[in-house]
Scaffold this active site. Structure first.
Site, PDB file in Angstrom:
ATOM      1  CB  THR A  51      -4.824   7.892  -1.409  1.00  0.00           C
ATOM      2  OG1 THR A  51      -3.652   7.063  -1.474  1.00  0.00           O
ATOM      3  CG2 THR A  51      -4.408   9.339  -1.187  1.00  0.00           C
ATOM      4  CD  GLU A  93     -11.799  -1.524 -11.354  1.00  0.00           C
ATOM      5  OE1 GLU A  93     -12.375  -0.597 -11.957  1.00  0.00           O
ATOM      6  OE2 GLU A  93     -10.583  -1.535 -11.149  1.00  0.00           O
ATOM      7  CB  ILE A 146      -0.940  -0.002   1.216  1.00  0.00           C
ATOM      8  CG1 ILE A 146      -1.815  -1.262   1.201  1.00  0.00           C
ATOM      9  CG2 ILE A 146      -1.796   1.255   1.236  1.00  0.00           C
ATOM     10  CD1 ILE A 146      -2.697  -1.400  -0.021  1.00  0.00           C
ATOM     11  CG  LEU A 147       2.281   2.646  -3.677  1.00  0.00           C
ATOM     12  CD1 LEU A 147       2.288   3.264  -5.072  1.00  0.00           C
ATOM     13  CD2 LEU A 147       3.683   2.169  -3.304  1.00  0.00           C
ATOM     14  CD  GLN A 178      -9.421   4.546  -5.485  1.00  0.00           C
ATOM     15  OE1 GLN A 178      -9.491   3.654  -6.323  1.00  0.00           O
ATOM     16  NE2 GLN A 178     -10.078   5.683  -5.625  1.00  0.00           N
TER      17      GLN A 178
END
Length: 736
Positions: free
Chosen positions: A632, A702, A627-628, A636
């Protein structure tokens, strides 16, 4: 080269770097641009679903104040269909003949000095039609049926024998309706010709595709076209294709020799930029007495436009989700007089998962087994299709940690057994996966003499945080503070990037940025390689790390130099390097490339007298690889969950079966969740960086939506004993 552990950039919940521009109104979306002499366009749309244009009278429109031109199929030049793309064929070119294939089809474009004049003149265009009976139902025997349209139908084992040996079999038909993407920002296009050079501002999720398509359609070099989309007001898949209204805007601008701006209206958004197609799915599942899956059969049917194609293999999820030796999946499409479908968040999986995970839940209840235990019992340790180990898979941890966070153990298994006052309470669960998707991508990185970095690629940020996570990634790879890194995107003149869609951009772009930054550090090492006095003399990439704007030998921070010193000593203003990523290949890795996995846990409450359904808690446990940016990424998943609640309870694009007209093409009539419909949501991330790529990410755009509808439907069953197989779940289905 390694990255210094002191640079705590990746994974941090860094605020969006583009947020100040957005909250101060300085971020320019396509609709915000203006040019000297700019004109405005409006569309004229068909009022029948099938037939031909018998006559079209534009005289009143041409005589209206401010009107510059009206283009119809009688005056438009011959245009070829756009090229094949990574996402399939381009939509048909507009205004090429008198045929009407769906209600709302563009039959003319009007250009005037102001938007008001254009809209008024468009209302003056008179069109006479010769109607024919429209095909609007997937069960219509007259409709053309496409079997196995993507060559993805699958079969393994002996399905018939599996069902014959099964002790318990459940089957049912599940239906999902058309949904419309509906980003808040209306999609807009501005086209400006300067001689043979074309500049286009467009609400696209893929600038390079717009450039390539326009070049083919208008027969001009790609080098003469620039497509700009630095900010896009959402998309959810609506901006993945280059739609006919973009072609019409470019055509009109060329004809009048002035810039043309077209902003779709909300009703036009329902017929111009795609939608999630409806589906009818028949699924049959069998298991032995121990609760082991023995056979799965999943047949899916979805709608498609008369002369277009859309990728929606809704049954495919059943081939890959569980350990089962005997599986058959079949898909087909039915051609109808409807607007072109297209990708909408969680395409195919959003529909297919609803059927599969509802049926899995039903089978678990038939055994009297905990639905969580049933899923864990049939967990696929390896890829069911290839037999290869996954590059990463933490779905088991998603189930277990999600269940603990949710409090699944407090669930009483009996249907209708949980209450809170007058409200019936239900707990529901769904397992989630989304296929890995990655295509080639390119990026360029530069470091300037002042020590700042500039990294760019022709990607788009549709609100997902691409600006931010790529800034973080470049900062870590170059050993800089994020304030010293500028990341730019949304310009087709930049290095090639694929679309922001399919949960594939972060991986493709991130790996390209990784390659560009590593190569840039190598370029700096090459500059000083033969310098006698340089502490980096003859250093190789694997010998060094980066931190605080410096390259230094691993374990010896004093043996290094800053970027600024190297550039200044050699009289260079900057150094640049290009990087590219290529999709990982399972046969080379010896692993099946994994997409994201997850588990959705939902609590619902239902008023048995009024049929009111409320979602009161949602826990999403997600395996998204590395997870960067947790902030954020969490956003998402929350956004996708809201979309999943919409799919489950609200959204239904209603088409009149007599006329083909979309009856609810406004926000006043098309229901979407609002704040009052959404509970507090809990998101947890589990798992490790994925082994298939250097940066270890997996797309999560998605997977936030997929599974929500099934989890809600399963919770409804637990609360009421009613198995809902048709979305959206409405009051009439719940009146007890």
């Amino acid at each position: 080269m390694t990255t210094s552990p002191t640079i705590a950039v990746i994974g941090a919940g860094l605020d969006r770097v583009d947020a100040p521009l957005k909250v101060t109104g300085k971020a320019q979306y396509p609709n915000d641009f203006g040019f000297p002499g700019m004109t405005h366009a409006a569309l004229v749309r068909s009022t029948i679903a099938a037939g031909r244009i018998r006559a079209i009278d534009t005289s009143a429109a041409l005589a209206a104040p401010g009107v510059l031109t009206v283009i119809t199929h009688l005056t438009a030049p011959r245009l070829e269909r756009g090229p094949m793309t990574l996402l399939g064929p381009s939509p048909p070119a507009p205004l090429q003949d008198d045929r009407i294939l769906h209600y709302g089809q563009h039959v003319a474009i009007v250009v005037a000095s102001t938007a008001e004049q254009a809209r008024h003149a468009a209302s003056l265009v008179r069109v006479g039609y010769e109607s024919t009976e429209a095909l609007l139902d997937v069960d219509d025997p007259r409709a053309e049926v496409l079997t196995d349209p993507w060559s993805l139908d699958s079969e393994r084992g002996d399905v018939a024998a599996g069902f014959a040996a099964a002790d318990v079999v459940v089957e049912g038909t599940y239906t999902t309706p058309d949904n419309t993407n509906n980003p808040l920002g209306l999609m807009a296009t501005i086209a400006v010709w300067n001689g043979d050079l074309l500049t286009v501002h467009d609400s696209t999720q893929w600038p390079h595709n717009v450039r390539t398509s326009l070049a083919a359609i208008f027969k001009i070099p790609e080098s003469g076209i620039r497509v700009l989309a630095p900010y896009v007001g959402g998309g959810f898949g609506a901006g993945l294709r280059m739609w006919p209204h973009v072609i019409l805007t470019v055509l009109a601008a060329r004809e009048i020799g002035r810039p043309v701006k077209l902003v779709l209206t909300r009703p036009e958004m329902f017929t111009s930029v795609g939608h999630r197609p409806n589906s009818v799915q028949h699924i049959k599942i069998g298991a032995n007495r121990a609760g082991d899956l023995i056979a799965i059969e999943h047949h899916g049917t979805s709608s498609v436009a008369m002369e277009d194609d859309d990728y929606e293999p809704v049954s495919l999820c059943s081939a890959v989700s569980y350990a089962c030796l005997n599986v058959r999946t079949r898909d087909r499409q039915v051609r109808l007089n409807i607007p072109c479908p297209g990708s909408m968040r969680g395409p195919a999986e959003g529909q297919g998962n609803f059927a599969l995970e509802s049926a899995i839940d039903e089978l678990a209840h038939a055994f009297g087994m905990d639905p969580l235990e049933f899923r864990l019992r049939n967990y696929a340790e390896v890829d069911p299709l290839s037999g290869l180990p996954w590059s990463s898979k933490a779905l088991r941890e998603c189930y277990l940690q999600g269940a603990e966070r949710f409090g699944w153990s407090y669930r009483t298994p009996e249907v209708g057994s949980m209450r809170d006052g007058r409200w019936l309470v239900g707990y529901g669960l769904a397992g989630v996966s989304y296929p890995a998707y990655q295509v080639p991508c390119q990026a360029r990185a530069s470091v300037h003499r002042d020590g700042s970095a500039f990294v760019r690629s022709a990607a788009t940020d549709i609100g997902t945080g691409t600006y931010t996570v790529m800034t973080q990634l470049a900062a870590e790879l170059l050993g800089l503070d994020t304030s010293r890194v500028r990341f730019d995107l949304g310009d087709s003149d930049m290095p090639y990037s694929p679309q922001a869609g399919g949960s594939g951009l972060t991986g493709a772009l991130g790996n390209a940025v990784h390659a560009a930054c590593r190569r840039l550090v190598r370029e700096f090492l090459d500059v000083v390689r033969d310098e006698v006095d340089s502490p980096l003399r003859e250093a190789k990439l694997d010998d060094v790390t980066v931190s605080e704007g410096r390259i230094h030998r691993i374990g010896a921070p004093e043996q290094g130099e800053s970027y600024t010193d190297i550039l200044a000593r050699h009289g260079l203003e900057e150094l640049s390097a290009d990087g590219r990523s290529t999709p990982p290949q399972p046969e080379e890795l010896g692993m099946a490339v994994a997409g994201a996995f997850g588990a959705k846990f939902v609590e619902v409450r239902i008023d048995p007298d009024l049929g009111l359904l409320r979602v009161t808690r949602v826990v999403s446990a997600i395996d998204g690889g590395r997870i960067l940016n947790e902030k954020t990424a969490t956003s998402q998943i929350i956004g996708g969950t809201v979309g999943g609640i919409g799919q489950a309870m609200f959204e239904d694009t209603a088409t009149d079966q007599e006329t083909g007209r979309i009856a609810n093409a406004t926000f006043g009539d098309y229901l979407v969740p609002v704040n009052a419909d959404i509970p507090d949501m809990d998101v947890i991330f589990v798992g490790e960086p994925d082994r298939a790529t250097p940066i270890g990410t997996k797309g999560i755009g998605e997977v936030g939506l997929v599974g929500v509808a099934a989890a809600i439907a399963n919770a409804v069953y637990h609360a009421t004993g009613r198995r809902i197989r048709s979305l959206p779940i409405t009051i009439d289905q719940l009146l007890l």
